[in-house]
Design a protein around this motif. Structure first.
Motif, short mmCIF file in Angstrom:
data_model
loop_
_atom_site.label_atom_id
_atom_site.label_comp_id
_atom_site.label_asym_id
_atom_site.label_seq_id
_atom_site.Cartn_x
_atom_site.Cartn_y
_atom_site.Cartn_z
N HIS A 5 -17.35 -45.13 3.42
CA HIS A 5 -15.80 -44.20 3.08
C HIS A 5 -15.92 -43.47 1.87
N ILE A 6 -17.15 -43.64 1.18
CA ILE A 6 -17.57 -42.47 0.15
C ILE A 6 -17.61 -41.11 0.91
N GLY A 39 -16.27 -46.91 -9.03
CA GLY A 39 -15.77 -47.59 -8.28
C GLY A 39 -14.43 -48.61 -8.41
N HIS A 40 -14.35 -49.16 -9.87
CA HIS A 40 -12.74 -49.28 -10.59
C HIS A 40 -12.17 -48.46 -11.39
N ARG A 41 -12.22 -47.14 -10.25
CA ARG A 41 -11.08 -45.91 -11.40
C ARG A 41 -11.09 -45.38 -9.90
N ARG A 42 -11.60 -45.67 -8.56
CA ARG A 42 -11.39 -45.67 -7.90
C ARG A 42 -11.32 -44.04 -7.35
N PRO A 95 -14.61 -47.13 -3.87
CA PRO A 95 -13.24 -46.79 -4.24
C PRO A 95 -12.03 -46.09 -3.70
N THR A 96 -12.17 -46.44 -1.71
CA THR A 96 -10.55 -45.65 -1.60
C THR A 96 -9.91 -46.79 -1.13
N TYR A 97 -10.49 -47.64 -1.90
CA TYR A 97 -8.97 -49.27 -1.02
C TYR A 97 -8.01 -49.14 -1.82
N THR A 98 -7.29 -50.32 -2.31
CA THR A 98 -6.07 -50.20 -3.01
C THR A 98 -7.03 -51.29 -4.32
N THR A 118 -15.02 -55.86 -3.92
CA THR A 118 -14.50 -55.42 -2.64
C THR A 118 -15.71 -56.53 -1.76
N ARG A 119 -15.24 -57.80 -0.96
CA ARG A 119 -16.43 -58.41 0.05
C ARG A 119 -17.22 -57.93 0.76
N GLU A 120 -18.54 -57.30 0.18
CA GLU A 120 -19.07 -57.21 1.65
C GLU A 120 -20.26 -56.98 1.72
N LYS A 121 -21.30 -56.81 2.78
CA LYS A 121 -22.56 -56.62 3.35
C LYS A 121 -23.09 -56.03 1.46
N VAL A 122 -24.25 -55.47 1.60
CA VAL A 122 -24.99 -54.67 0.81
C VAL A 122 -26.10 -54.71 2.00
N PRO A 123 -26.97 -53.05 1.05
CA PRO A 123 -28.08 -52.68 1.95
C PRO A 123 -29.20 -53.63 1.28
#
Length: 396
Positions: free
Chosen positions: A36-37, A292-295, A334-337, A342-347
């Motif tokens: 999304h970035i 991230g936290h500041r979207r 950073p595009t989420y509400t 956010t609970r995600e897979k990581v690279p």
């Protein structure tokens, strides 16, 4: 026989690459921090990450996947129940967290905790809500300076944060109050992952600036990790950034604090120029804390671009028998509400000049392959009670 004499693990804090199967349980639908970035910005210059294979892990609008990546690449799923810094890092080194740490995002801290904190510290608490660190200073720092009250706040993380002006409140007093808060929040009903001292300077709104004298009082890992096993085996375990705080010094032989993520990469490059035998474990927090936290997807993208420049320098500095692993500890789309992780897979990117091969690795069910693989390389037995398995034989 060691394949690699030195291993560098670089954590791009919060750089998730897509929703976990259970992400809806955490209130996260359709999240993808990196994807999304990329969608949110016009240009995205990450040539070195592209060469390694980052665009092969998740589709990026401006960056094509490469047919012949330099690294092995894939996605890691988190086995632990959580989406915070400590849970992610602890799991990398073998610990599964089955019960998430407490958060007080919606309500602030309970009156009983605040009352005891006031009595023990001698300061009246102001704030006591979820807020960004810069906004809370603009709102309350002038009052704190004038009265000697103490700003306490939280965030979407499992944290209790205390602000103190370095000139009027004093660093020693701030640290003393945080130590009391850490003691109080060891109780199960108030147990947070970290208490953070947030010192700042300035005298009036618009001039306040947080300083690099931040100190994290984290929970001690509940059992020994790959780091302890390596240290006990006489290997070097060098931490850069907040790694030392996350593990409360457990298993660390040498620690460097970073002023920023750019500084953290510069420190990593400096360490790569020195002789050591073991692990250099790096956390780069600005992706998460500043963007991230500041979207702010454009700020996040620019931070990744800065990282990519220094990544090129690090790749040139690495020796033949070095292994570089690039990963993340959770997501923070950073595009989420909201402002939460956010609970995600990581690279997962693994590169060495000594490797003949490269390409896609199967998706794994735990971050703990990282610690297990490093331990396997150095012939160190993982501590009893840890999780994970080695993929060293796949890094050919």
């Amino acid at each position: 026989m060691e394949k690699f004499k030195r291993v560098f693990v670089v954590v791009m804090d919060s750089l998730g690459v897509g929703a976990m199967p259970d992400s809806a349980d955490f209130g996260d639908i359709g999240v993808n921090t990196l994807g999304h970035i990329s969608e949110s910005v016009d240009t995205f210059e990450i040539q070195n990450l592209q060469r390694l294979g980052m665009a092969n892990i998740t589709p990026l609008k401006q960056v094509a996947p490469t047919d012949h990546p330099l690294a092995y690449y894939g996605k890691l799923r988190e086995k632990s129940r959580g989406k915070d810094t400590m849970t992610g890092h602890w799991e990398m080194m073998g610990l599964e967290v089955t019960k998430p740490f407490q958060t007080f995002t919606e309500t602030g801290f309970p009156p009983e905790l605040i009352k005891e904190l006031e009595e023990r510290t001698g300061h009246k608490v102001i704030g006591n809500k979820s807020a960004s660190g810069t906004e809370i200073l603009d709102e309350l720092a002038e009052e704190e300076i004038a009265t000697g009250h103490m700003i306490v706040y939280t965030s979407a993380d499992s944290v209790l944060q205390i602000c103190g002006n370095e000139e009027t409140f004093g660093l020693d007093e701030l640290y003393r109050c945080c130590e009391i808060a850490r003691e109080l929040t060891m109780r199960d009903e108030w147990k947070v992952g970290r208490v953070i001292a947030r010192p700042y300077v300035g005298k009036k709104k618009g001039e306040f600036k947080r300083t690099s004298n931040r100190h994290d009082y984290a929970l001690k890992p509940f059992g020994p990790t790959a780091l302890n096993a390596m240290k006990d085996a006489g290997l070097d375990v060098i931490s850069i950034g907040k790694i030392n705080d996350i593990f409360v010094g457990e298993g660390i032989t040498e620690a460097y604090k970073s002023k920023s993520s750019v500084h953290g990469m510069e420190q990593t490059i400096d360490v790569a120029k020195k002789d050591f035998h073991g692990l250099c474990f790096v956390n780069l927090v600005d992706f998460d804390a500043l963007w991230g936290h500041r979207r702010n997807p454009s700020g996040y993208a620019q931070e990744i671009e800065k990282f990519d420049v220094n990544l090129g320098v690090l790749l040139d500095t690495l020796r033949e028998d070095d292994l570089l692993i690039i990963t993340a500890d959770h997501g923070n789309d950073p595009t989420y509400t909201g402002t939460d992780h956010t609970r995600e897979k990581v690279p997962f990117l693994a590169y060495s000049k000594a490797m003949k091969g490269s390409g896609e690795l199967p998706e794994t069910d735990t971050f703990a392959i990282i610690g297990a693989t490093i331990a396997d390389d150095f012939g160190v037995k993982m501590p009893e009670g840890t999780i994970g398995y080695s993929i060293l034989d796949k890094l050919k």
